[in-house]
Design an enzyme around this catalytic site. Structure first.
Site, PDB file in Angstrom:
ATOM      1  N   ASP A 233     -51.453   5.861  42.104  1.00 23.81           N
ATOM      2  CA  ASP A 233     -52.313   5.030  41.353  1.00 23.81           C
ATOM      3  C   ASP A 233     -53.784   5.528  41.471  1.00 23.81           C
ATOM      4  OD1 ASP A 233     -52.649   2.994  39.285  1.00 23.81           O
ATOM      5  OD2 ASP A 233     -52.382   1.541  40.715  1.00 23.81           O
TER       6      ASP A 233
ATOM      7  N   ASN B 218     -55.792   7.013  39.006  1.00 26.82           N
ATOM      8  CA  ASN B 218     -56.414   8.211  37.999  1.00 26.82           C
ATOM      9  C   ASN B 218     -57.472   7.710  37.292  1.00 26.82           C
ATOM     10  OD1 ASN B 218     -54.332   9.595  39.595  1.00 26.82           O
ATOM     11  ND2 ASN B 218     -53.198   9.969  37.632  1.00 26.82           N
TER      12      ASN B 218
ATOM     13  N   HIS C 275     -56.361  12.026  35.077  1.00 32.52           N
ATOM     14  CA  HIS C 275     -54.566  12.589  35.317  1.00 32.52           C
ATOM     15  C   HIS C 275     -54.648  14.098  35.840  1.00 32.52           C
ATOM     16  CE1 HIS C 275     -53.710   8.696  34.001  1.00 32.52           C
ATOM     17  NE2 HIS C 275     -54.000   8.837  32.794  1.00 32.52           N
TER      18      HIS C 275
ATOM     19  N   GLU D  59     -42.626   1.211  31.991  1.00 36.85           N
ATOM     20  CA  GLU D  59     -43.783   0.072  30.999  1.00 36.85           C
ATOM     21  C   GLU D  59     -45.123   1.000  30.596  1.00 36.85           C
ATOM     22  OE1 GLU D  59     -42.226  -0.880  34.175  1.00 36.85           O
ATOM     23  OE2 GLU D  59     -41.050  -2.200  32.991  1.00 36.85           O
TER      24      GLU D  59
ATOM     25  N   TRP E  42     -45.296   3.291  28.594  1.00 34.17           N
ATOM     26  CA  TRP E  42     -45.137   3.368  27.068  1.00 34.17           C
ATOM     27  C   TRP E  42     -46.290   2.629  26.415  1.00 34.17           C
ATOM     28  CZ3 TRP E  42     -43.126   8.072  26.011  1.00 34.17           C
ATOM     29  CH2 TRP E  42     -42.035   8.532  26.862  1.00 34.17           C
TER      30      TRP E  42
ATOM     31  N   ARG F  80     -49.161   2.044  27.090  1.00 33.22           N
ATOM     32  CA  ARG F  80     -50.623   2.342  27.056  1.00 33.22           C
ATOM     33  C   ARG F  80     -50.950   3.038  25.654  1.00 33.22           C
ATOM     34  NH1 ARG F  80     -52.397   4.745  33.096  1.00 33.22           N
ATOM     35  NH2 ARG F  80     -51.336   2.899  34.144  1.00 33.22           N
TER      36      ARG F  80
ATOM     37  N   LEU G 282     -37.217  20.495  50.850  1.00 34.42           N
ATOM     38  CA  LEU G 282     -37.782  19.333  50.322  1.00 34.42           C
ATOM     39  C   LEU G 282     -36.834  18.826  49.175  1.00 34.42           C
ATOM     40  CD1 LEU G 282     -39.762  16.906  50.509  1.00 34.42           C
ATOM     41  CD2 LEU G 282     -41.021  18.426  49.145  1.00 34.42           C
TER      42      LEU G 282
ATOM     43  N   ARG H 200     -48.933  -3.701  44.957  1.00 36.81           N
ATOM     44  CA  ARG H 200     -47.667  -4.220  44.381  1.00 36.81           C
ATOM     45  C   ARG H 200     -46.869  -3.143  44.180  1.00 36.81           C
ATOM     46  NH1 ARG H 200     -52.032  -5.204  40.411  1.00 36.81           N
ATOM     47  NH2 ARG H 200     -52.410  -3.447  39.267  1.00 36.81           N
TER      48      ARG H 200
ATOM     49  N   SER I 121     -44.936  -2.756  41.134  1.00 34.97           N
ATOM     50  CA  SER I 121     -44.856  -2.252  39.656  1.00 34.97           C
ATOM     51  C   SER I 121     -43.488  -1.698  39.260  1.00 34.97           C
ATOM     52  CB  SER I 121     -46.101  -1.253  39.374  1.00 34.97           C
ATOM     53  OG  SER I 121     -47.486  -1.705  39.854  1.00 34.97           O
TER      54      SER I 121
ATOM     55  N   GLU J 164     -41.253   0.308  54.948  1.00 37.42           N
ATOM     56  CA  GLU J 164     -42.253   0.023  55.341  1.00 37.42           C
ATOM     57  C   GLU J 164     -43.401   0.399  54.195  1.00 37.42           C
ATOM     58  OE1 GLU J 164     -43.034  -1.489  58.246  1.00 37.42           O
ATOM     59  OE2 GLU J 164     -41.043  -1.437  58.845  1.00 37.42           O
TER      60      GLU J 164
HETATM   61  C1  IPE Z   1     -47.557   2.053  38.632  1.00 41.06           C
HETATM   62  O1  IPE Z   1     -48.827   2.082  38.209  1.00 41.06           O
HETATM   63  C2  IPE Z   1     -46.818   3.359  37.661  1.00 41.06           C
HETATM   64  C3  IPE Z   1     -47.367   4.668  38.108  1.00 41.06           C
HETATM   65  C4  IPE Z   1     -47.983   5.177  39.357  1.00 41.06           C
HETATM   66  C5  IPE Z   1     -46.698   5.922  37.665  1.00 41.06           C
HETATM   67  P1  IPE Z   1     -49.587   1.319  37.045  1.00 41.06           P
HETATM   68  O2  IPE Z   1     -51.023   1.499  37.059  1.00 41.06           O
HETATM   69  O3  IPE Z   1     -48.917   1.601  35.765  1.00 41.06           O
HETATM   70  O4  IPE Z   1     -49.282  -0.096  37.417  1.00 41.06           O
HETATM   71  P2  IPE Z   1     -49.894  -1.472  37.299  1.00 41.06           P
HETATM   72  O5  IPE Z   1     -49.824  -1.693  35.894  1.00 41.06           O
HETATM   73  O6  IPE Z   1     -51.434  -1.291  37.670  1.00 41.06           O
HETATM   74  O7  IPE Z   1     -49.162  -2.635  37.856  1.00 41.06           O
HETATM   75  C1  IPE Z   2     -51.626   6.541  37.871  1.00 38.35           C
HETATM   76  O1  IPE Z   2     -53.333   6.239  37.256  1.00 38.35           O
HETATM   77  C2  IPE Z   2     -51.052   7.343  36.710  1.00 38.35           C
HETATM   78  C3  IPE Z   2     -49.921   6.735  35.932  1.00 38.35           C
HETATM   79  C4  IPE Z   2     -49.928   5.264  35.777  1.00 38.35           C
HETATM   80  C5  IPE Z   2     -49.409   7.606  34.916  1.00 38.35           C
HETATM   81  P1  IPE Z   2     -53.514   4.895  36.297  1.00 38.35           P
HETATM   82  O2  IPE Z   2     -53.594   5.675  35.316  1.00 38.35           O
HETATM   83  O3  IPE Z   2     -52.639   3.919  36.328  1.00 38.35           O
HETATM   84  O4  IPE Z   2     -55.019   4.709  36.818  1.00 38.35           O
HETATM   85  P2  IPE Z   2     -55.680   3.283  36.979  1.00 38.35           P
HETATM   86  O5  IPE Z   2     -54.819   2.352  37.844  1.00 38.35           O
HETATM   87  O6  IPE Z   2     -56.109   2.816  35.376  1.00 38.35           O
HETATM   88  O7  IPE Z   2     -57.080   3.694  37.668  1.00 38.35           O
HETATM   89 MG    MG Z   3     -52.900   2.205  37.707  1.00 35.87          MG
END
Ligand code: IPE
Ligand code: IPE
Ligand code: MG
Length: 259
Positions: free
Chosen positions: A28, A30, A45, A75, A77, A79, A139, A202, A204, A215
């Site tokens: 998370d 990006n 990304h 979830e 999708w 975006r 792996l 969290r 998610s 852990e």
């Molecule tokens: C969780 O991250 C999903 C991925 C890392 C692929 P999100 O960015 O979608 O989660 P929330 O919306 O902050 O909970």
């Molecule tokens: C994680 O980064 C990638 C995916 C959820 C696909 P985010 O795109 O959620 O980046 P933030 O959380 O908005 O910084």
């Molecule tokens: Mg995120």
């Protein structure tokens, strides 16, 4: 054996005992990485894929058995369409460009998440990655794509309900194992360590069932900055945890064996 040999053997034994067999990653941050630099989210990304590549190499080096990566949630999708498309393009590119190297590195690719509604080009690609690498013994890289833990558990419940309706299963035969066997992860051990980057604390909708005794390590760094040092640091923290699984703490356990 010298004293230092004995010490080294003890350290190796300890490492073997405390090394996580299965590490799961919530990649998370990006978007925030890009925003901090005034760049478009896509760039975050793209750099995230580079971090994934580094992390897979590090996991091989660190002898991790299973690495699960949350690449796209059920979830996600919701975006904006352009962002979803850019994420799908990157997944395509990752598999196209990296599959040969993964295969050459003896990596076995598995995909978890709902497949039924995916566009054929994506589902064909995921199937190709799994089929090409299925006999590999290094792996196991588990890619969670279009993954949602609640949806996964609901699908398992539905499969069991159908068996009951057909008279092939009695309700009293439904226990935790029966459910676990119908999850996408049926033949994958539960994660020992779940790492989430970006400072969010969290799940998610990630591996809700499988995380029962995992852990957690939450890191403040953003996913594109993740590297071998960050992975090693999380594993070092994990090694200090006392996993009890509802039993006694380590000190009490050894006192009990000694008495
Ligand atoms: C969780 O991250 C999903 C991925 C890392 C692929 P999100 O960015 O979608 O989660 P929330 O919306 O902050 O909970
Ligand atoms: C994680 O980064 C990638 C995916 C959820 C696909 P985010 O795109 O959620 O980046 P933030 O959380 O908005 O910084
Ligand atoms: Mg995120």
């Amino acid at each position: 054996m010298t004293e230092s040999d004995i010490l080294e053997a003890q350290t190796n034994a300890q490492r073997a005992r405390t090394a996580p067999r299965h590490v799961a990653l919530i990649m998370d941050g990006n978007g925030r990485w890009a925003a901090k630099r005034g760049l478009p989210r896509f760039e975050g990304h793209r750099r995230g894929v580079e971090a994934l590549r580094r992390t897979v190499r590090a996991a091989i080096k660190l002898n991790i058995g299973y690495l699960t990566v949350y690449s796209f949630s059920a979830e996600n999708w919701s975006r904006p369409r352009e962002e979803v498309e850019s994420l799908l393009t990157l997944l395509h590119r990752f598999i196209r460009n990296d599959l040969a190297e993964l295969h050459a590195s003896n990596v076995r690719v598995r995909v978890i998440g709902a497949r039924a509604d995916l566009a054929p080009d994506i589902s064909d690609l995921l199937r190709e990655a799994e089929q090409m690498t299925q006999a590999n013994s290094g792996l196991t890289l588990v890619v969670a794509f279009n993954y949602g833990a609640r949806q996964e558990i609901a699908a398992a419940a539905r499969a069991l309900a159908e068996m009951v309706a057909q008279g092939r299963l009695r309700p009293e035969e439904i226990d935790a194992d029966a459910i676990a066997r119908r999850l996408d992860t049926a033949d994958i051990p539960d994660p020992d360590l779940i790492i989430r980057t970006s400072g969010e604390q969290r799940l998610s909708n990630f591996l809700l069932w499988q995380a029962a005794y995992a852990e957690f390590v939450f890191l403040p760094i953003l996913w594109p900055d993740f590297d071998e040092a960050a992975l090693s640091a999380a594993i070092a923290e994990y090694a200090h945890r006392d996993r009890r699984f509802g039993g006694l703490e380590a000190a009490a356990r050894s006192a009990k064996t000694a008495s």
